[in-house]
Scaffold this active site. Structure first.
Site, PDB file in Angstrom:
ATOM      1  N   GLY A  98       0.888  -1.056   0.137  1.00 60.14           N
ATOM      2  CA  GLY A  98      -0.003   0.101   0.071  1.00 60.14           C
ATOM      3  C   GLY A  98       0.830   1.326  -0.015  1.00 60.14           C
ATOM      4  CG  ASP A 130      -8.401   1.061  10.041  1.00 59.71           C
ATOM      5  OD1 ASP A 130      -9.089   1.758  10.524  1.00 59.71           O
ATOM      6  OD2 ASP A 130      -8.690   0.246   9.221  1.00 59.71           O
ATOM      7  CG  ASP A 179      -1.107   2.255   3.082  1.00 60.20           C
ATOM      8  OD1 ASP A 179      -0.953   1.856   4.241  1.00 60.20           O
ATOM      9  OD2 ASP A 179      -1.723   1.291   2.124  1.00 60.20           O
TER      10      ASP A 179
HETATM   11  P1  5GP Z   1      -4.297  -0.943  10.876  1.00 62.34           P
HETATM   12  O1  5GP Z   1      -3.243  -2.043  11.255  1.00 62.34           O
HETATM   13  O2  5GP Z   1      -3.741   0.528  11.259  1.00 62.34           O
HETATM   14  O3  5GP Z   1      -5.650  -1.440  11.003  1.00 62.34           O
HETATM   15  O4  5GP Z   1      -4.121  -1.155   9.391  1.00 62.34           O
HETATM   16  C1  5GP Z   1      -3.173  -0.693   8.735  1.00 62.34           C
HETATM   17  C2  5GP Z   1      -3.205  -1.234   7.342  1.00 62.34           C
HETATM   18  O5  5GP Z   1      -4.585  -1.471   6.943  1.00 62.34           O
HETATM   19  C3  5GP Z   1      -2.764  -0.094   6.275  1.00 62.34           C
HETATM   20  O6  5GP Z   1      -1.312  -0.303   6.044  1.00 62.34           O
HETATM   21  C4  5GP Z   1      -3.293  -0.532   4.999  1.00 62.34           C
HETATM   22  O7  5GP Z   1      -2.495  -1.496   4.261  1.00 62.34           O
HETATM   23  C5  5GP Z   1      -4.636  -1.328   5.467  1.00 62.34           C
HETATM   24  N1  5GP Z   1      -5.982  -0.269   5.576  1.00 62.34           N
HETATM   25  C6  5GP Z   1      -6.325   0.326   6.493  1.00 62.34           C
HETATM   26  N2  5GP Z   1      -7.272   0.970   6.122  1.00 62.34           N
HETATM   27  C7  5GP Z   1      -7.518   0.898   4.690  1.00 62.34           C
HETATM   28  C8  5GP Z   1      -8.215   1.405   3.740  1.00 62.34           C
HETATM   29  O8  5GP Z   1      -9.211   2.337   4.037  1.00 62.34           O
HETATM   30  N3  5GP Z   1      -7.997   0.958   2.544  1.00 62.34           N
HETATM   31  C9  5GP Z   1      -7.052   0.200   1.928  1.00 62.34           C
HETATM   32  N4  5GP Z   1      -7.095  -0.131   0.798  1.00 62.34           N
HETATM   33  N5  5GP Z   1      -6.122  -0.274   2.929  1.00 62.34           N
HETATM   34  C10 5GP Z   1      -6.438  -0.026   4.350  1.00 62.34           C
HETATM   35 MG    MG Z   2      -0.549  -1.062   4.550  1.00 62.09          MG
END
Ligand code: 5GP
Ligand code: MG
Length: 185
Positions: free
Chosen positions: A50, A109, A106
């Site tokens: 990403g 979340d 990227d």
């Molecule tokens: P976290 O571990 O913070 O929940 O998620 C991080 C990873 O989830 C990011 O590096 C990304 O790859 C993916 N991710 C989180 N939100 C989105 C989104 O809205 N769209 C996409 N395509 N990937 C996301």
């Molecule tokens: Mg990612």
């Protein structure tokens, strides 16, 4: 824009960030890093896939010497919600001891991905660790991440484009957008 890209944009409900907005913000993030890290050699740890375009664009604006490690991290496995389990493939020769490290992703979340990776990085005792993301979602984190810079704060919606995918598609969009719930193609 080429007609092949225009076709993909029809799959978007709306465009959230245009290529010009992204580019201006990435330039500003790079300028800040250039000011803060003058005279250092920086070890960039970049999360793929990403972060591909964000990292490529940001790195070309950095003026100090840079080393690069890319890590593949996944927690989504094709859907739009995290599975909670973070899988990371670490390079065999990965060593950041005593280095000034810049961790790039990227999008922040839940925070699970970056907090798991930060923990592993800090265990190797880098001289410093900075964490920057292009997008930060306004939502409650499941795990705390000490963020140094975020390009844009966005609402808690699933985004695609500029490297970010949905089921392997849409990474090549030059903009960032919200997916149409009923894509035409
Ligand atoms: P976290 O571990 O913070 O929940 O998620 C991080 C990873 O989830 C990011 O590096 C990304 O790859 C993916 N991710 C989180 N939100 C989105 C989104 O809205 N769209 C996409 N395509 N990937 C996301
Ligand atoms: Mg990612």
């Amino acid at each position: 824009m080429p007609s092949s890209v225009t076709g993909v944009i029809q799959d978007l409900e709306r465009i959230l960030l245009t290529p010009a907005q992204i580019s201006a913000r990435v330039d500003a993030m790079a300028a800040r890093l250039n000011a803060e890290l003058t005279g250092k050699v920086v070890t960039v740890v970049a999360l793929m896939d990403g972060g591909l375009f964000f990292v490529a664009d940001l790195l070309r604006k950095l003026e100090m010497p840079v080393r690069l490690y890319t890590l593949s991290a996944s927690s989504y496995q094709g859907g739009t919600a995290t599975t909670g389990e973070v899988k990371v493939s670490w390079p065999a020769n990965f060593d950041i001891h005593g280095q000034d490290v810049l961790l790039l992703d990227d999008i922040l979340d839940t925070g699970l991905t970056l907090s798991a990776i930060s923990e592993r990085l800090l265990a190797q005792q880098p001289a410093s660790l900075r964490t920057c993301v292009l997008l930060s979602k306004r939502r409650q984190r499941l795990s705390h991440v000490a963020l140094d810079d975020a390009g844009f704060e966005i609402d808690d919606e699933f985004v695609v484009g500029y490297g970010m995918d949905y089921q392997g598609r849409f990474r090549n969009l030059p903009c960032i957008g919200i997916l149409n719930p009923n894509p035409a193609s």
